[in-house]
Design a protein around this motif. Structure first.
Motif, PDB file in Angstrom:
ATOM      1  N   LEU A  64      13.155   3.792   3.141  1.00 43.67           N
ATOM      2  CA  LEU A  64      11.743   3.444   3.010  1.00 43.67           C
ATOM      3  C   LEU A  64      10.871   4.594   3.484  1.00 43.67           C
ATOM      4  O   LEU A  64       9.866   4.927   2.851  1.00 43.67           O
ATOM      5  CB  LEU A  64      11.451   2.180   3.825  1.00 43.67           C
ATOM      6  CG  LEU A  64       9.974   1.815   4.032  1.00 43.67           C
ATOM      7  CD1 LEU A  64       9.287   1.561   2.692  1.00 43.67           C
ATOM      8  CD2 LEU A  64       9.844   0.595   4.943  1.00 43.67           C
ATOM      9  N   GLN A  67      10.579   7.233   0.796  1.00 42.33           N
ATOM     10  CA  GLN A  67       9.710   6.821  -0.301  1.00 42.33           C
ATOM     11  C   GLN A  67       8.240   6.882   0.097  1.00 42.33           C
ATOM     12  O   GLN A  67       7.385   7.345  -0.676  1.00 42.33           O
ATOM     13  CB  GLN A  67      10.068   5.395  -0.754  1.00 42.33           C
ATOM     14  CG  GLN A  67      11.454   5.235  -1.375  1.00 42.33           C
ATOM     15  CD  GLN A  67      11.565   5.804  -2.778  1.00 42.33           C
ATOM     16  OE1 GLN A  67      10.611   6.357  -3.312  1.00 42.33           O
ATOM     17  NE2 GLN A  67      12.738   5.660  -3.382  1.00 42.33           N
ATOM     18  N   LEU A  68       7.931   6.443   1.315  1.00 46.20           N
ATOM     19  CA  LEU A  68       6.549   6.475   1.791  1.00 46.20           C
ATOM     20  C   LEU A  68       6.047   7.906   1.951  1.00 46.20           C
ATOM     21  O   LEU A  68       4.885   8.207   1.627  1.00 46.20           O
ATOM     22  CB  LEU A  68       6.429   5.722   3.110  1.00 46.20           C
ATOM     23  CG  LEU A  68       6.553   4.195   3.033  1.00 46.20           C
ATOM     24  CD1 LEU A  68       6.650   3.604   4.438  1.00 46.20           C
ATOM     25  CD2 LEU A  68       5.375   3.589   2.272  1.00 46.20           C
ATOM     26  N   PHE A  71       5.225   9.205  -1.495  1.00 42.15           N
ATOM     27  CA  PHE A  71       3.993   8.586  -1.975  1.00 42.15           C
ATOM     28  C   PHE A  71       2.773   9.228  -1.299  1.00 42.15           C
ATOM     29  O   PHE A  71       1.753   9.498  -1.959  1.00 42.15           O
ATOM     30  CB  PHE A  71       4.030   7.086  -1.684  1.00 42.15           C
ATOM     31  CG  PHE A  71       2.984   6.283  -2.403  1.00 42.15           C
ATOM     32  CD1 PHE A  71       3.177   5.881  -3.715  1.00 42.15           C
ATOM     33  CD2 PHE A  71       1.803   5.899  -1.769  1.00 42.15           C
ATOM     34  CE1 PHE A  71       2.220   5.115  -4.382  1.00 42.15           C
ATOM     35  CE2 PHE A  71       0.846   5.145  -2.431  1.00 42.15           C
ATOM     36  CZ  PHE A  71       1.053   4.753  -3.737  1.00 42.15           C
ATOM     37  N   SER A  88       4.068   1.541   6.067  1.00 40.40           N
ATOM     38  CA  SER A  88       4.455   0.375   5.255  1.00 40.40           C
ATOM     39  C   SER A  88       3.820   0.518   3.890  1.00 40.40           C
ATOM     40  O   SER A  88       2.890   1.311   3.689  1.00 40.40           O
ATOM     41  CB  SER A  88       3.982  -0.917   5.914  1.00 40.40           C
ATOM     42  OG  SER A  88       2.555  -1.014   5.833  1.00 40.40           O
ATOM     43  N   TRP A  89       4.316  -0.270   2.923  1.00 43.61           N
ATOM     44  CA  TRP A  89       3.736  -0.213   1.584  1.00 43.61           C
ATOM     45  C   TRP A  89       2.327  -0.817   1.558  1.00 43.61           C
ATOM     46  O   TRP A  89       1.479  -0.376   0.774  1.00 43.61           O
ATOM     47  CB  TRP A  89       4.640  -0.918   0.578  1.00 43.61           C
ATOM     48  CG  TRP A  89       5.797  -0.063   0.153  1.00 43.61           C
ATOM     49  CD1 TRP A  89       7.123  -0.295   0.337  1.00 43.61           C
ATOM     50  CD2 TRP A  89       5.696   1.206  -0.516  1.00 43.61           C
ATOM     51  NE1 TRP A  89       7.868   0.735  -0.168  1.00 43.61           N
ATOM     52  CE2 TRP A  89       7.024   1.679  -0.712  1.00 43.61           C
ATOM     53  CE3 TRP A  89       4.637   1.990  -0.968  1.00 43.61           C
ATOM     54  CZ2 TRP A  89       7.304   2.888  -1.336  1.00 43.61           C
ATOM     55  CZ3 TRP A  89       4.918   3.209  -1.594  1.00 43.61           C
ATOM     56  CH2 TRP A  89       6.230   3.640  -1.769  1.00 43.61           C
ATOM     57  N   ALA A  92       0.288   2.053   2.509  1.00 43.89           N
ATOM     58  CA  ALA A  92       0.295   3.078   1.467  1.00 43.89           C
ATOM     59  C   ALA A  92      -0.618   2.702   0.312  1.00 43.89           C
ATOM     60  O   ALA A  92      -1.393   3.531  -0.198  1.00 43.89           O
ATOM     61  CB  ALA A  92       1.723   3.287   0.969  1.00 43.89           C
ATOM     62  N   PHE A  93      -0.565   1.432  -0.115  1.00 42.08           N
ATOM     63  CA  PHE A  93      -1.432   1.008  -1.215  1.00 42.08           C
ATOM     64  C   PHE A  93      -2.894   0.901  -0.773  1.00 42.08           C
ATOM     65  O   PHE A  93      -3.806   1.063  -1.590  1.00 42.08           O
ATOM     66  CB  PHE A  93      -0.933  -0.315  -1.804  1.00 42.08           C
ATOM     67  CG  PHE A  93       0.191  -0.145  -2.793  1.00 42.08           C
ATOM     68  CD1 PHE A  93      -0.048   0.445  -4.033  1.00 42.08           C
ATOM     69  CD2 PHE A  93       1.475  -0.543  -2.490  1.00 42.08           C
ATOM     70  CE1 PHE A  93       0.979   0.620  -4.948  1.00 42.08           C
ATOM     71  CE2 PHE A  93       2.515  -0.370  -3.395  1.00 42.08           C
ATOM     72  CZ  PHE A  93       2.267   0.207  -4.635  1.00 42.08           C
ATOM     73  N   MET A 119      11.342   2.506  -5.766  1.00 42.96           N
ATOM     74  CA  MET A 119      10.513   2.453  -4.561  1.00 42.96           C
ATOM     75  C   MET A 119      10.764   1.182  -3.747  1.00 42.96           C
ATOM     76  O   MET A 119      10.370   1.088  -2.590  1.00 42.96           O
ATOM     77  CB  MET A 119       9.037   2.545  -4.957  1.00 42.96           C
ATOM     78  CG  MET A 119       8.676   3.859  -5.648  1.00 42.96           C
ATOM     79  SD  MET A 119       7.125   3.804  -6.594  1.00 42.96           S
ATOM     80  CE  MET A 119       5.932   3.576  -5.285  1.00 42.96           C
ATOM     81  N   ASP A 120      11.423   0.213  -4.368  1.00 42.93           N
ATOM     82  CA  ASP A 120      11.668  -1.084  -3.726  1.00 42.93           C
ATOM     83  C   ASP A 120      12.977  -1.038  -2.931  1.00 42.93           C
ATOM     84  O   ASP A 120      13.980  -1.650  -3.318  1.00 42.93           O
ATOM     85  CB  ASP A 120      11.717  -2.177  -4.792  1.00 42.93           C
ATOM     86  CG  ASP A 120      11.836  -3.570  -4.183  1.00 42.93           C
ATOM     87  OD1 ASP A 120      11.487  -3.744  -2.998  1.00 42.93           O
ATOM     88  OD2 ASP A 120      12.277  -4.491  -4.903  1.00 42.93           O
ATOM     89  N   SER A 124      11.777  -3.599   2.339  1.00 43.27           N
ATOM     90  CA  SER A 124      10.556  -2.780   2.358  1.00 43.27           C
ATOM     91  C   SER A 124       9.293  -3.596   2.095  1.00 43.27           C
ATOM     92  O   SER A 124       8.198  -3.101   2.316  1.00 43.27           O
ATOM     93  CB  SER A 124      10.652  -1.685   1.286  1.00 43.27           C
ATOM     94  OG  SER A 124      10.668  -2.249  -0.016  1.00 43.27           O
ATOM     95  N   PHE A 126       8.085  -4.230  -0.683  1.00 39.36           N
ATOM     96  CA  PHE A 126       7.339  -3.463  -1.686  1.00 39.36           C
ATOM     97  C   PHE A 126       6.607  -4.374  -2.659  1.00 39.36           C
ATOM     98  O   PHE A 126       5.415  -4.170  -2.952  1.00 39.36           O
ATOM     99  CB  PHE A 126       8.287  -2.527  -2.446  1.00 39.36           C
ATOM    100  CG  PHE A 126       7.621  -1.809  -3.582  1.00 39.36           C
ATOM    101  CD1 PHE A 126       6.833  -0.695  -3.352  1.00 39.36           C
ATOM    102  CD2 PHE A 126       7.746  -2.261  -4.897  1.00 39.36           C
ATOM    103  CE1 PHE A 126       6.190  -0.042  -4.388  1.00 39.36           C
ATOM    104  CE2 PHE A 126       7.107  -1.624  -5.943  1.00 39.36           C
ATOM    105  CZ  PHE A 126       6.331  -0.507  -5.692  1.00 39.36           C
TER     106      PHE A 126
END
Length: 478
Positions: A64, A67-68, A71, A88-89, A92-93, A119-120, A124, A126
């Motif tokens: 994770l 991936q973060l 991103f 965390s996602w 990130a979003f 990404m999942d 996570s 996600f």
């Protein structure tokens, strides 16, 4: 860009809509999903990110945190100022929301997230964050075009298309990207200054299918046989490791999915779901359904109901040309450099060509219907086999088209280097087969023997057994 005209038109039409849209593009690995989006929206992205492959160069699972971090770097590439990295996602979003808000000038904002399934990572959360980003923010903006795609079709099917949670009914457009047709393969080769005859293009399709990525390895200075050896049979072939990667990158349960594919390879006409379930009794019914659905959506198999089968139980038949070629010639075999060149006229390859041409025809069923001038007629494609018994010889129909206008086309699929010739024994065999099939169909229907072959039918005393003759040229029709 070769082909993809309808897909590009659809994407541009969606872009012009004055609303927010969630577009999911899916299809077989290497079929050109990313290429399509990049060539349609090049220079128009508000944000673009590609998920990291699940396994890094050391063979370890990507985390994770990895991936973060990736991103976060993409956010910076599109204008976000440096700051604390997301943990965390959801965070990130939130950063993506801020970036898009700052860049918003009222025009359509294209957000493309490629390889979304990668990404999942485990635990996570996600999907929760992705749902909140689209449902809770994008929809309120009214000017976001969120495009997602990925190689993992099983994930796309289960987590997006068939989602029963926050993304239920939220996808506004689905685009399934298919492999090239024979005509598109020809156009691609011409665009690359590669000169192949249609006879050789058809054979290349038997080996690689219409997968643009594989065709990209073709060298115009070499013959087709030399290219096949270079790509598949050299000491260090161009597609080394591709077969394994097809499963590890595209399916939730790669090992079991591969086992099912190799089981299907064992019978040309395929297996029923109950036969597959019996073989893989360790898989639950729901999991088996997901695997078979993902294989079908990835164009690895075709599903059909055998003609006149009282049970009406569907069969699954392996149809991916690359997988079939790999399992037929490479898996478990000793390394054979220049194998194709040495065997180009051998009985081994001639037998394989006969089987592989059937697969080409199944994948160009619309072109066969067009050649028969029945585009507007409802028709079912099927196959039929009658086992040999004490009373009669066995027989098989490669392709059967049962039409609503009371005609049944019994198609013989023959790949020949010249015109196909019928002799007296072959004619008698076909007449026997016609009688057998007439016992299975309604009296109001008529049978028409149809030949689908490379260069047509040689006229002789027995050639009249065929009512319709379709040549290879018709398969290249759009």
């Amino acid at each position: 860009m070769i082909g993809r005209t309808k897909e590009q038109e659809e994407l541009n039409r969606i872009y012009e809509r004055k609303q927010t849209d969630l577009v999911v593009i899916y299809g077989r690995r290497r079929v050109g999903k990313t290429y399509l989006v990049n060539n349609t929206f090049k220079g128009r992205y508000a944000f673009h990110h590609t998920g990291l492959s699940p396994v890094n160069e050391s063979g370890k699972a990507v985390t994770l945190k990895d991936q973060l971090e990736s991103f976060y770097l993409s956010l910076q590439m599109y204008g976000m100022k440096k700051g604390a990295r997301p943990t965390s996602w959801l965070e990130a979003f939130f950063m993506l929301k801020k970036l898009l808000t700052e860049k918003d000038d009222g025009s359509k904002q294209v957000v493309f997230i490629d390889e979304l399934p990668w990404m999942d990572t485990k635990k996570s959360r996600f999907i929760t964050a992705f749902e909140e980003f689209y449902n809770g923010w994008c929809n309120e903006r009214g000017n976001v075009m969120l495009i997602v795609c990925g190689s993992a079709n099983s994930w796309i099917q289960n987590k997006l298309i068939n989602n029963k949670g926050g993304l239920y009914n939220r996808i506004t457009h689905k685009i399934k990207l298919l492999p090239f047709t024979l005509k598109e393969c020809e156009e691609y080769f011409l665009s690359q200054n590669i000169q192949f005859s249609r006879y050789d293009i058809t054979q290349s399709y038997m080996v690689f299918g219409g997968v643009p990525y594989y065709l990209g390895y073709m060298d115009g200075r070499l013959s087709l046989a030399q290219n096949i050896d270079r790509i598949l049979f050299d000491e260090n072939p161009m597609l080394k490791g591709e077969y394994e990667n097809l499963f590890t990158s595209a399916f939730d349960k790669p090992t079991k999915t591969k086992e099912i594919v190799e089981f299907l390879f064992g019978r040309n006409l395929g297996y029923t779901r109950s036969e597959i379930s019996e073989k893989f009794s360790d898989i639950s019914g729901s999991e088996l359904n997901k695997i078979l659905s993902a294989l079908e959506e990835s164009d690895f198999l075709i599903k059909y109901i055998p003609f006149s089968d009282g049970k009406r139980e569907e069969k699954y038949r392996l149809s991916d040309p690359y997988c079939l070629t790999y399992l037929y010639f490479i898996k478990g075999q000793k390394k054979k450099e220049s194998f194709w060149q040495y065997n180009v006229n051998s009985s081994t390859l001639n037998t394989w060509r006969g089987l592989a041409f059937e697969n080409v025809c199944y994948r160009h069923y619309p072109q066969i219907k067009k050649a028969l001038e029945i585009n507007g007629v409802e028709a079912n494609m099927s196959m039929w086999i009658k086992e040999k018994n004490d009373d009669s010889e066995g027989t098989q129909i490669d392709l059967l088209i049962d039409r609503a206008d009371n005609v049944v086309n019994l198609c013989e699929l023959k790949f020949y280097s010249g015109e196909f010739s019928v002799d007296s024994s072959y004619e008698e065999k076909m007449r026997t087969r016609d009688r057998l099939i007439m016992e299975k169909i309604s009296r109001k229907k008529v049978v028409r023997n149809t030949l689908v072959t490379t260069y047509g039918l040689k006229k002789n005393a027995y050639s009249g057994i065929f009512t319709n003759v379709i040549t290879m040229e018709a398969l290249f029709d759009c």
